[in-house]
Design an enzyme around this catalytic site. Structure first.
Site, PDB file in Angstrom:
ATOM      1  N   HIS A  50      60.995 -18.681 -62.491  1.00 33.14           N
ATOM      2  CA  HIS A  50      61.185 -17.346 -63.061  1.00 33.14           C
ATOM      3  C   HIS A  50      60.322 -16.275 -62.406  1.00 33.14           C
ATOM      4  O   HIS A  50      60.575 -15.084 -62.608  1.00 33.14           O
ATOM      5  CB  HIS A  50      60.948 -17.375 -64.580  1.00 33.14           C
ATOM      6  N   ASP A  80      62.426 -24.756 -64.690  1.00 40.72           N
ATOM      7  CA  ASP A  80      61.640 -23.592 -64.258  1.00 40.72           C
ATOM      8  C   ASP A  80      60.766 -23.927 -63.050  1.00 40.72           C
ATOM      9  O   ASP A  80      59.589 -23.552 -62.995  1.00 40.72           O
ATOM     10  CB  ASP A  80      60.781 -23.043 -65.395  1.00 40.72           C
ATOM     11  N   GLY A 153      50.713 -13.666 -64.368  1.00 41.22           N
ATOM     12  CA  GLY A 153      50.461 -14.193 -63.035  1.00 41.22           C
ATOM     13  C   GLY A 153      50.019 -15.635 -63.004  1.00 41.22           C
ATOM     14  O   GLY A 153      49.886 -16.225 -61.924  1.00 41.22           O
ATOM     15  N   SER A 155      51.733 -18.230 -64.399  1.00 44.56           N
ATOM     16  CA  SER A 155      52.866 -19.152 -64.279  1.00 44.56           C
ATOM     17  C   SER A 155      53.000 -19.641 -62.845  1.00 44.56           C
ATOM     18  O   SER A 155      52.851 -18.877 -61.885  1.00 44.56           O
ATOM     19  CB  SER A 155      54.163 -18.469 -64.709  1.00 44.56           C
ATOM     20  N   LEU A 205      80.869 -34.883 -66.161  1.00 46.21           N
ATOM     21  CA  LEU A 205      82.159 -35.446 -66.558  1.00 46.21           C
ATOM     22  C   LEU A 205      83.185 -34.375 -66.883  1.00 46.21           C
ATOM     23  O   LEU A 205      84.383 -34.566 -66.668  1.00 46.21           O
ATOM     24  CB  LEU A 205      81.989 -36.361 -67.774  1.00 46.21           C
ATOM     25  N   GLY A 206      82.728 -33.261 -67.448  1.00 51.16           N
ATOM     26  CA  GLY A 206      83.654 -32.204 -67.841  1.00 51.16           C
ATOM     27  C   GLY A 206      84.193 -32.379 -69.242  1.00 51.16           C
ATOM     28  O   GLY A 206      85.390 -32.186 -69.488  1.00 51.16           O
ATOM     29  N   VAL A 207      83.305 -32.759 -70.183  1.00 52.66           N
ATOM     30  CA  VAL A 207      83.732 -32.941 -71.568  1.00 52.66           C
ATOM     31  C   VAL A 207      82.830 -32.126 -72.492  1.00 52.66           C
ATOM     32  O   VAL A 207      81.674 -31.861 -72.192  1.00 52.66           O
ATOM     33  CB  VAL A 207      83.680 -34.429 -71.990  1.00 52.66           C
TER      34      VAL A 207
END
Length: 298
Positions: A50, A80, A153, A155, A205-207
């Protein structure tokens, strides 16, 4: 006269001095610079995602006063973390401590280098928990919270123990109002993915799912009370191509029980991408096994 407090004060100052070479200043946004950690002697720097508001024109300042341009190798917003490459060679690599060496109540230092010199705050380890998933869905090996003050500063900088060893990377963005440290094992895993692939690959998977209780007979047979009901299956997804349907209940993946969404996310790591995996589902009251080929998460 007791020397306990003077001795403690000197020990903490020594810990900061020992850690100083492993900290860098990261200039990747318009306001106050942030902090980064020297990952290896070949120029890799790990910092917080970030604090990098741009992908180019990033500079890194070292302990010896040298400032160099850095290349962004990749980001993982879910944990992050971000990885930079600099042309700087031979920097001092920090000594890392295992998270297991910490106990609740241990003193800990949060260090930052948003300017030319190292800054420090002192606190204690407040919480040492089990593996967890960030609000953005990133898996972290252990929940580690301290009461150290995260000044602007800080992080991207390290949490340091009383011996001057790095424990992890501090972030003020993972949980609002809480100082969270991403532990060393998570850093190692994410850094390797970013270095090799430019991002953290996660299988998909796309579920869409929601937890549901299993019928008593099935629950007794499987030794688990819940599974995941499929409430949506994306068109053209790995799930659809493998033969999963709306209304199926997923109970295991690759032989591992799936009781909650976190179980499924934990099982869908990057090693699953493009490889066959057997999913066990409850369909029409019967347990059925289907093979699917997860893709890389978009």
């Amino acid at each position: 006269m007791s020397t306990v407090l003077p001795d403690l004060s000197e020990a903490l100052a020594d810990a900061v001095s020992a850690a100083a070479d492993g900290l860098v200043r990261v200039e990747g946004r318009e306001r106050l610079p942030a902090t980064g950690i020297v990952w290896d002697a070949e120029g890799l720097i790990v910092t917080a995602h970030h604090v990098l508001e741009r992908d180019e024109n990033i500079n890194v300042g070292f302990q010896d006063g040298e400032s160099v341009a850095a290349e962004l190798l990749g980001r993982d917003p879910a944990t992050d973390l971000a990885l930079l490459r600099t042309p700087k060679r031979g920097s001092s690599v920090p000594s890392w401590a295992e998270p297991e060496s910490l106990r609740v109540g241990h003193l800990a230092l949060a260090l930052g280098r948003p300017g030319l010199s190292v800054r420090a705050t002192l606190g204690i380890v407040s919480v040492l928990g089990s593996p967890w998933r960030t609000p953005a869905g990133g898996p972290v090996d252990r929940y580690l919270q301290t009461d150290t003050v995260m000044y602007p500063g800080f992080s991207g900088g390290p949490l340091v123990d009383a011996q001057g060893r790095f424990v992890g990377l501090n972030s003020s963005a993972l949980m609002h109002g809480v100082s969270i440290t991403v532990p060393a094992p998570t850093l190692g895993r994410v850094v390797q993915e970013l270095r090799d692939h430019g991002r953290v690959r996660r299988a998909y998977l796309g579920v869409g799912t929601q937890p549901t209780r299993l019928p008593n007979v099935v629950a007794e047979e499987l030794g688990q009370e819940t599974g995941l009901l499929l409430v949506s299956v994306e068109q053209g997804s790995a799930a659809e191509q493998g033969g999963l349907f709306l209304g199926d209940t997923l109970v295991s993946l690759g032989g591992t029980p799936v009781r909650h969404m976190d179980d499924l996310l934990d099982d869908l790591d990057g090693d699953r991408i493009g490889k066959p995996v057997t999913v066990r589902i409850l369909r029409g009251g019967q347990l059925v096994e289907i093979v699917v080929f997860p893709i890389s998460r978009p």
